[in-house]
Design an enzyme around this catalytic site. Structure first.
Site, PDB file in Angstrom:
ATOM      1  CG  ASP A  29      -2.038  -1.011   1.118  1.00  0.00           C
ATOM      2  OD1 ASP A  29      -2.180  -1.606   0.028  1.00  0.00           O
ATOM      3  OD2 ASP A  29      -2.762  -1.205   2.109  1.00  0.00           O
ATOM      4  CD  GLN A  31       6.635  -1.387  -2.902  1.00  0.00           C
ATOM      5  OE1 GLN A  31       5.874  -2.335  -2.732  1.00  0.00           O
ATOM      6  NE2 GLN A  31       7.801  -1.500  -3.530  1.00  0.00           N
ATOM      7  CG  ASP A  33      -0.916   4.980  -0.297  1.00  0.00           C
ATOM      8  OD1 ASP A  33      -1.816   4.769  -1.136  1.00  0.00           O
ATOM      9  OD2 ASP A  33      -0.991   4.640   0.900  1.00  0.00           O
ATOM     10  CB  SER A  78     -37.293  -8.361 -16.678  1.00  0.00           C
ATOM     11  OG  SER A  78     -37.418  -7.044 -16.207  1.00  0.00           O
ATOM     12  CG  LEU A  79     -32.893 -12.422 -17.703  1.00  0.00           C
ATOM     13  CD1 LEU A  79     -31.713 -13.187 -17.122  1.00  0.00           C
ATOM     14  CD2 LEU A  79     -32.908 -12.555 -19.217  1.00  0.00           C
ATOM     15  CE  LYS A 109     -31.467 -13.031 -11.409  1.00  0.00           C
ATOM     16  NZ  LYS A 109     -31.389 -12.076 -10.282  1.00  0.00           N
ATOM     17  NE  ARG A 130     -33.768  -4.282 -15.879  1.00  0.00           N
ATOM     18  CZ  ARG A 130     -35.068  -4.041 -16.021  1.00  0.00           C
ATOM     19  NH1 ARG A 130     -35.630  -3.069 -15.319  1.00  0.00           N
ATOM     20  NH2 ARG A 130     -35.807  -4.748 -16.855  1.00  0.00           N
ATOM     21  CE  LYS A 302     -34.144 -14.388  -8.506  1.00  0.00           C
ATOM     22  NZ  LYS A 302     -35.339 -13.602  -8.612  1.00  0.00           N
ATOM     23  CB  CYS A 413     -64.137  -3.247  -3.887  1.00  0.00           C
ATOM     24  SG  CYS A 413     -65.133  -1.731  -3.776  1.00  0.00           S
TER      25      CYS A 413
END
Length: 652
Positions: A29, A31, A33, A78-79, A109, A130, A302, A413
Site C-alpha cells: 500500500d 508503494q 501511495d 427482465s429475464l 446471477k 437499469r 432462482k 370491490c
C-alpha cells in the site's frame, strides 16, 4: 514529464487491477501511495497532460445535486424466472423445438445492481442504472469510482456494455463495522449496501466502499458469434467477467452445475441469487427474439428462498387500484434474507382456503422471488384450536359488498368511487414507470384526496402551487418542485400516459408496443380489437381490455380533459412512415446471412417499415432465409408464407 505521467497511470491502473479485481497485489500500500502522490503532483503542475484513464479521476470530492434521467439506446429486458428443474426442462424444449442443437451458457446471477456503460472513442461517457429498462439514471461520476470499471479502453471503441455492480462480502462487513462504531443503522445485506452506495451524492463515499463489477453483455452490435466469445472479448478490453460458467447443450448437465454452485455459494466472496441460462449462439438468440417482457433465449433460475417460521397475529385486508382485495398477515418479526419481516402476503381468499390458514397459526414464511414476503404453508403440528378465518363481506375502504367472480381467485370491490381504489390509481399514475412525477407519492396523494383537491388523474394538472401549500408539511420549495414535476410530465412520451391510466393487462412494455404501432393515444383509442390483437407479443386479452376501457364515456371525457391541459398524446420514440416499402409487414429472419450481419438486416427491415419478430406464425407476412435455415423455413413453407433471400433484401 508527459512520459512519466503515462508510465505512472499505466502502473497504478495495473496495480489497482491486481488489488481490486485479481485479489493478488504485487506492491505494498505504501508503494502504491507513493506513486499515486507523485502522479497527483505532476497533474497539478501539468493539467494539460492529464490522461482520461488516470486513477485520480476515481477519487471523491464531488458532491452531486442529483441524478439526471438517461434514455437507454438499447433497452434492458427482465429475464423470465424459473424456480424448478421442470421449468428449465420446459424452457429447453421450447428452444430445442426451434434449434435442436442449441447449446447454453450458464452464468452466476450476481446479486447486485444492473448497470450500463457507454464508451465513445474508448472513453467512458455514460454509466447508468437499469431503471425501468428504457429510462435509467445517469450515475457516471459514481461508477467512475468503481475501481474495476475502465475509464479508458485500449482501443478507440464506441461500445455499450452491461453488467452487475455489487459489494463483496468483505467490503460489506467492513462498512457495517464502521456504521456500528458510529452508532449508525447498518445495511441489511450487500445488495442494499450497493444500491445505497450508487445513490450517494457524495462521490467520496462511493470511492471508499470498494464496489466491484462483473460484465456479461455487449448491448451494442457485435461481430462475435457466441456469448462465450463476448465474455472473452469483454475481458480482453479490461472488464471483469465471472469465470464460474458452463457451456452445455444438456439441461441435465446445466442442472448439475446449478446444484454444485448452490451447495458452494456460501464460500463465494460475493452474493448470488441464482444461475442465468442463455442460448450460447447470438444468431440463435436473434432468431428466438423477445416476448413483450423478456428474451425467449434466456431464463434465470432462482435458488430456493430462505424459509422461517412465524406466528400470524392478525390479518389486514386492503383494496388496490383494480378493486382486488388482498389479505396481508401481521407476523411475529423474523430475520429473512437479510431483513426483518413482520408482514407477509396471503395472496387471496382461495389461497387462504386451500392452505387452511388461520389467525394464531405458526406458518412458514419466505420471500417470493427474494423480494416479497409470503406465507408458504401452515405448520399443522403447532396448531392449537384456532378458528377458521373470517373472510370480509364488505370492502374495507368504502363498505360496498365484495364480489367473488367465477374463475377468479380474489375478492373484488366493484365500486368505481371506492376511495382507496381512487388513491391507488392516482399514485400509480404518478409513479416512476408511468408519468414519473417526482415527489407525488402515496402520502401526498392521500393528503390531496382527503383535502378534496384531486379525485381523478386530470385533477393533478389542475393543481397550483397555492393548492399544494394548503397541505400540512408542504413548504414553498417542495410545492414548487412538485408543481414543476407535474408540468414536466405533460411532455412525456404517450406510452407513459397509457401505462399510467392503469388499464387491466396493459403493462409498461405493452404500452410501448401499442404506441410504437399507433403513434398516438387517440388513434389507439379508436383502433379495432383485431388490429390490436395482431400486434406481435400482445393478443386478444389485451385487445379486449383496451376496447372495454376506451368505450366508456367517462374515459372519453378524461382524455378530453387531459388534452385541454396539453398532456402529450404522441409517441416520441422512433417510428417508421406508413408509406415505407414494407410498412405493416411482419418479417422473420432465419438462417445464416453472408453479406450483412443479422443486426444490419434487422435494422434495414425496420427502416423499411417492417416489424421483425422471432417466430413464424399465421401473422407472419414473409421470411428472409439465409443458408442453413431450419425449422422456421419449414414452418413458413407449410403455412404458405412468402420466402425471400438475402439478395432480395440487399436490393431493396
Amino acid at each position: 514529464m508527459e512520459n512519466r505521467m503515462n508510465e505512472l497511470v499505466s502502473l497504478l491502473n495495473q496495480y489497482a487491477k491486481e488489488y481490486y479485481t485479481q485479489d493478488n497485489p504485487t506492491v505494498s500500500d505504501s508503494q502504491y501511495d507513493q506513486l499515486y502522490r507523485e502522479l497527483v503532483e505532476l497533474e497539478k503542475q501539468h493539467p494539460e497532460n492529464i490522461l482520461p484513464n488516470s486513477p485520480t479521476h476515481r477519487v471523491g470530492g464531488l458532491v452531486l445535486e442529483g441524478f439526471e434521467k438517461y434514455q437507454h439506446e438499447y433497452p434492458l429486458y427482465s429475464l423470465q424466472d424459473a424456480f424448478s428443474k421442470e421449468e428449465l426442462i420446459a424452457f429447453d424444449k421450447r428452444v430445442k423445438a426451434e434449434f435442436p442443437t442449441a447449446a447454453y451458457m450458464a452464468e452466476l446471477k450476481i446479486d447486485g445492481l444492473s448497470v450500463s456503460l457507454t464508451y465513445v472513442n474508448g472513453v467512458l461517457q455514460v454509466g447508468a442504472t437499469r431503471g425501468d429498462g428504457n429510462i435509467g439514471e445517469n450515475i457516471t461520476e459514481n461508477l467512475k469510482r468503481v475501481h474495476d470499471i475502465p475509464l479508458h479502453l485500449d482501443q478507440s471503441l464506441d461500445i455499450t456494455v452491461r453488467g452487475e455492480c455489487y459489494l463483496p462480502k468483505e467490503s460489506f462487513e467492513a462498512i457495517n463495522i464502521e456504521k456500528r462504531a458510529n452508532g449508525e443503522q447498518e445495511f441489511a445485506n450487500p445488495r442494499n449496501a450497493a444500491a445505497g452506495t450508487l445513490r450517494q451524492l457524495n462521490t467520496g463515499i462511493v470511492a471508499k466502499r470498494k464496489l466491484a463489477t462483473f460484465l456479461y453483455q455487449e448491448a451494442s452490435p457485435t461481430q462475435k458469434e457466441t456469448q462465450d466469445d463476448v465474455l472473452k472479448e469483454l475481458e480482453s478490453y479490461g472488464f471483469s467477467v465471472n469465470h464460474h460458467r458452463l457451456i452445455s447443450s444438456s439441461m441435465e448437465k446445466i442442472w448439475d452445475f446449478i446444484q454444485t454452485i448452490e451447495k458452494d455459494r456460501v464460500s463465494l466472496p460475493y452474493d448470488i441469487d441464482g444461475i442465468v441460462i442463455k442460448v450460447n449462439s447470438l444468431a440463435m438468440q436473434e432468431e428466438l427474439g423477445f416476448t413483450v417482457k423478456a428474451p425467449r433465449w434466456a431464463i434465470a433460475y432462482k435458488f430456493p428462498a430462505e424459509e422461517k417460521e412465524a406466528e400470524i397475529l392478525s390479518v389486514d385486508w386492503t383494496v388496490g387500484r383494480t378493486g382486488v382485495v388482498t389479505p396481508t398477515a401481521n407476523l411475529t418479526p423474523v430475520q429473512l434474507a437479510g431483513t426483518t419481516v413482520s408482514r407477509a402476503t396471503l395472496h387471496n381468499v382461495d389461497y387462504i382456503a386451500e392452505k387452511d390458514i388461520r389467525i394464531g397459526d405458526t406458518v412458514v414464511v419466505y420471500k417470493a422471488g427474494d423480494i416479497i414476503p409470503a406465507v408458504l404453508n401452515v405448520v399443522m403440528s403447532k396448531r392449537n384450536q384456532q378458528e377458521v378465518m373470517l373472510i370480509p363481506k364488505l370492502c374495507p375502504s368504502c363498505g360496498s359488498e365484495l364480489v367473488h367472480f367465477e374463475g377468479e381467485v380474489a375478492l373484488r370491490c366493484i365500486n368505481p368511487l371506492c376511495p382507496n381504489q381512487i388513491k391507488e390509481r392516482l399514485a400509480h399514475f404518478a409513479s416512476r414507470d408511468a408519468m414519473n412525477i417526482t415527489g407525488f407519492g402515496p402520502s401526498l396523494v392521500e393528503k390531496l384526496f382527503d383535502a378534496h383537491l384531486i379525485a381523478d388523474v386530470a385533477d393533478i394538472y389542475r393543481l397550483s402551487i397555492e393548492n399544494l401549500l394548503t397541505l400540512d408539511g408542504i413548504k414553498e420549495k417542495s410545492a414548487t418542485k412538485i408543481y414543476h414535476a407535474i408540468q414536466s410530465s405533460k411532455e412525456n412520451s404517450a406510452e407513459k400516459l397509457l401505462f399510467g391510466l392503469g388499464i387491466r393487462h396493459v403493462g409498461s412494455k405493452a404500452s410501448r408496443l401499442l404506441l410504437e404501432e399507433f403513434g398516438n393515444l387517440r388513434q389507439l383509442s379508436q383502433a379495432s380489437q383485431e388490429s390490436i390483437a395482431s400486434i406481435d407479443g400482445l393478443g386478444g386479452v389485451i385487445a379486449k381490455s383496451l376496447h372495454t376501457f376506451f368505450e366508456k364515456e367517462e374515459v372519453d371525457k378524461l382524455l378530453e380533459e387531459l388534452t385541454s391541459y396539453n398532456v402529450n398524446f404522441n409517441y416520441l420514440g422512433k417510428r417508421v412512415s406508413t408509406d415505407a416499402q414494407l410498412s405493416g409487414l411482419t418479417v422473420v429472419l432465419t438462417g445464416k446471412l453472408e453479406k450483412m450481419t443479422r443486426n444490419e438486416a434487422k435494422e434495414k427491415l425496420q427502416n423499411l417499415g417492417a416489424k421483425v419478430t422471432g417466430s413464424v406464425s399465421k401473422k407472419t407476412d414473409l421470411i428472409v432465409a439465409g443458408s442453413d435455415a431450419g425449422s422456421k423455413l419449414t414452418k413458413a413453407q407449410d403455412l404458405g408464407i412468402t420466402i425471400q433471400d438475402e439478395d432480395w433484401l440487399l436490393n431493396l
